[in-house]
Design a protein around this motif. Structure first.
Motif, PDB file in Angstrom:
ATOM      1  N   GLY B  84       0.731  -1.329  -0.052  1.00 25.62           N
ATOM      2  CA  GLY B  84       0.137  -0.029  -0.193  1.00 25.62           C
ATOM      3  C   GLY B  84       0.830   1.340   0.029  1.00 25.62           C
ATOM      4  N   SER B  85       1.932   1.272   0.902  1.00 28.57           N
ATOM      5  CA  SER B  85       2.925   2.432   0.921  1.00 28.57           C
ATOM      6  C   SER B  85       3.584   2.574  -0.362  1.00 28.57           C
ATOM      7  N   LEU B  86       4.081   1.526  -1.166  1.00 24.78           N
ATOM      8  CA  LEU B  86       4.767   1.775  -2.301  1.00 24.78           C
ATOM      9  C   LEU B  86       3.778   2.608  -3.428  1.00 24.78           C
ATOM     10  N   ALA B  87       2.448   1.752  -3.280  1.00 26.82           N
ATOM     11  CA  ALA B  87       1.576   2.155  -4.313  1.00 26.82           C
ATOM     12  C   ALA B  87       0.947   3.581  -4.128  1.00 26.82           C
ATOM     13  N   ALA B 166       4.544   8.688   6.326  1.00 26.44           N
ATOM     14  CA  ALA B 166       4.123   7.297   6.985  1.00 26.44           C
ATOM     15  C   ALA B 166       4.426   6.109   5.877  1.00 26.44           C
ATOM     16  N   ALA B 167       4.369   6.481   4.624  1.00 27.69           N
ATOM     17  CA  ALA B 167       4.685   5.556   3.437  1.00 27.69           C
ATOM     18  C   ALA B 167       6.144   5.154   3.654  1.00 27.69           C
ATOM     19  N   VAL B 168       6.777   6.140   3.616  1.00 27.38           N
ATOM     20  CA  VAL B 168       8.308   5.832   3.778  1.00 27.38           C
ATOM     21  C   VAL B 168       8.645   5.272   4.863  1.00 27.38           C
ATOM     22  N   ILE B 169       8.138   5.550   6.196  1.00 26.50           N
ATOM     23  CA  ILE B 169       8.436   4.731   7.467  1.00 26.50           C
ATOM     24  C   ILE B 169       7.999   3.267   7.058  1.00 26.50           C
ATOM     25  N   GLY B 170       6.663   3.142   6.517  1.00 25.16           N
ATOM     26  CA  GLY B 170       6.032   1.808   6.209  1.00 25.16           C
ATOM     27  C   GLY B 170       7.284   1.015   5.395  1.00 25.16           C
TER      28      GLY B 170
END
Lengths: 234, 261
Positions: B84-87, B166-170
């Motif tokens: 989800g984060s990458l997308a 948050a996506a980067v952290i994920g």
């Protein structure tokens, strides 16, 4: 590449004038090393290493861990400050307007953090040797290699998570919470290698920790360079 | 089809799934208590039917039928956070972010449950609730990383930027997992070896294997059901925030003269 050095030089020059990052960092590190070494009995550093008893950990093995915890705690002060200077007065927007790749921005900031870590270690390591009373010949020159590998990853992670925590409320609290769990491989590696040096084991038998730490360095530098724009851009 | 009908229809699907999961859970628990043989040790090297370390039947081992699927859901959930984060970083679509956020919450919940069930087993078997075993420590670090992730999301000042960071952290949290894993393995280890995924084929009797696989399916269903509920809630939160923002932008309505008696 040149931009990275220019940006780092800018950070270091402003620090040379303001002197607001390195002195508090070093002083805090000194206090920590003092508090940790205080807990060892006098002469613990010179004491012979205990045999391979299960559960028994020698003073020297513990000392390696304490040294790195001190460095880490002091380092995080610098990372947070280095990131927040750009937020004050919205200086980051000026940097983003300049024709600079966010990756170069990340690398420049990380390089400045890398220099702060070396400054910190240049003071803390001799003091540690002094306070703890461990023969300096055991640590040198191996500790320099350990510090090099650890500093790359610490500086990069500190830059990435330092920048990330600028955009939340209670940022001083959030940064260690984000940073400490992810850098565990790096910290464990540095601790184990330093303990190995202190107990006379050398670094030769511990090369896999170097591979692990190197892998961490690669991962965090790569992700930081790619992902930094998602953090700082509007 | 109006959005309301779509929502209602997807709601029906979710309810059916929840009902199936509930039935599956009951069947699974029944199988754990009444079908699977006791006094059969999961520790490799101990002969079939032999007690583990003492003469009593090994009832405690039955917690594995819950522990293993819970751990699997936790890993699955964190994998979905990564996807989800990458997308989200690639497309900028909000629904990917909602997906990652929902999955992180469920992942943290299941990591916590995994630690708890593991401790319940560890106390009678290892004689201690907690030990610095590599798998335990890794799970605990995972828990910390994603609790930090959720904390960050809760404190982010600007929702769009907060979601990006948050996506980067994920993503980094997930990349970090194998590194933490190796650092833990080299520290020391005590965790039982994997008996289902084994090069020599599954090392379990049929009834145990079937129960385990069945519960893996049930737990996957539970994960999907929770995800459906949580992402729907996320979309509703988003719609509410948008509506509130629109309301603030609109000029205040002219005050009607309300005749108060």
């Amino acid at each position: 590449m040149r931009k990275m050095f220019l940006l780092a030089a800018k950070d270091l020059r402003s620090e040379a004038r303001a002197k607001e990052i390195a002195p508090p960092m070093v002083l805090f590190g000194l206090i920590l090393v003092f508090l940790f070494t205080l807990n060892f009995p006098p002469g613990a550093g010179q004491a012979p290493v205990p045999g391979p008893v299960v559960g028994a950990v020698g003073s020297r093995e513990l000392a390696g861990a304490f040294l790195w915890v001190s460095l880490l705690f002091a380092g995080i002060l610098g990372f947070g400050r280095n990131a927040s200077t750009e937020r004050e007065g919205n200086r980051i927007e000026g940097l983003l307007l300049a024709p600079v790749d966010p990756a170069a921005l990340f690398a420049g900031k990380a390089l400045a953090n890398f220099c702060y870590l070396w400054t910190l270690e240049a003071v803390l390591l001799p003091v540690f040797v002094l306070f703890f009373g461990v023969p300096a010949g055991l640590l040198l020159p191996g500790i320099l290699l350990v510090a090099l590998v650890a500093n790359v990853g610490l500086a990069a992670a500190g830059t990435l998570f330092g920048a990330a925590s600028q955009y939340v409320r209670a940022r001083e609290l959030v940064m260690p919470l984000l940073l400490f769990p992810v850098i565990i491989p790096l910290v464990l590696g540095a601790e184990r290698l330093t303990s190995s040096l202190l107990t006379g084991g050398g670094l030769g038998s511990q090369s896999r920790w170097f591979i692990l730490m190197g892998a961490f360095d690669l991962a965090i530098v790569a992700i930081g360079a790619v992902a930094f724009e998602f953090i700082v851009n509007e | 089809m109006s959005p309301l009908t779509t929502a209602r229809r997807s709601g029906t699907g979710t309810m059916v799934l929840i009902a199936l999961v509930a039935v599956g859970m009951v069947v699974g628990i029944a199988a754990i208590f009444f079908w699977v043989p006791t006094a059969n040790c999961l520790v490799p090297g101990v002969a079939d039917g032999q007690p583990c370390f003492d003469a009593r039947p090994d009832y405690i081992q039955h917690i594995f039928y819950m522990h293993v699927p819970i751990a699997y859901v936790a890993y699955l959930a964190f994998g979905v956070v990564l996807v989800g984060s990458l997308a989200y970083l690639k497309t900028g679509r909000r629904r990917w972010d909602i997906l990652a956020h929902a999955s992180a919450e469920i992942g943290v919940l299941f990591t916590g449950l995994c630690l708890l069930t593991g401790m319940l087993w560890g106390r009678p078997r290892w004689g201690t609730f907690w030990t610095w075993d590599e798998t335990l420590t890794l799970t605990f670090v995972l828990f910390l990383i994603y609790v930090g992730y959720l904390l960050f999301r809760g404190l982010a000042a600007d929702p769009t930027r907060g979601a990006r960071i948050a996506a980067v952290i994920g993503i980094f949290g997930f990349v970090d997992v194998p590194l933490v894993h190796f650092s833990m393995v080299w520290w020391r280890t005590l965790h039982p070896a994997e008996v289902v995924i084994n090069p020599a084929g599954p090392q379990l009797p049929a009834s145990e294997l079937i129960t385990m696989l069945f519960l893996l399916v049930v737990y996957t269903g539970l994960y999907v059901a929770l995800m459906l509920l949580r992402t729907r809630l996320g979309r509703a939160e988003e719609a509410l925030a948008e509506a509130e923002a629109a309301l603030e932008e609109r000029p205040p309505p002219r005050a009607h003269v309300a005749a108060t008696p």
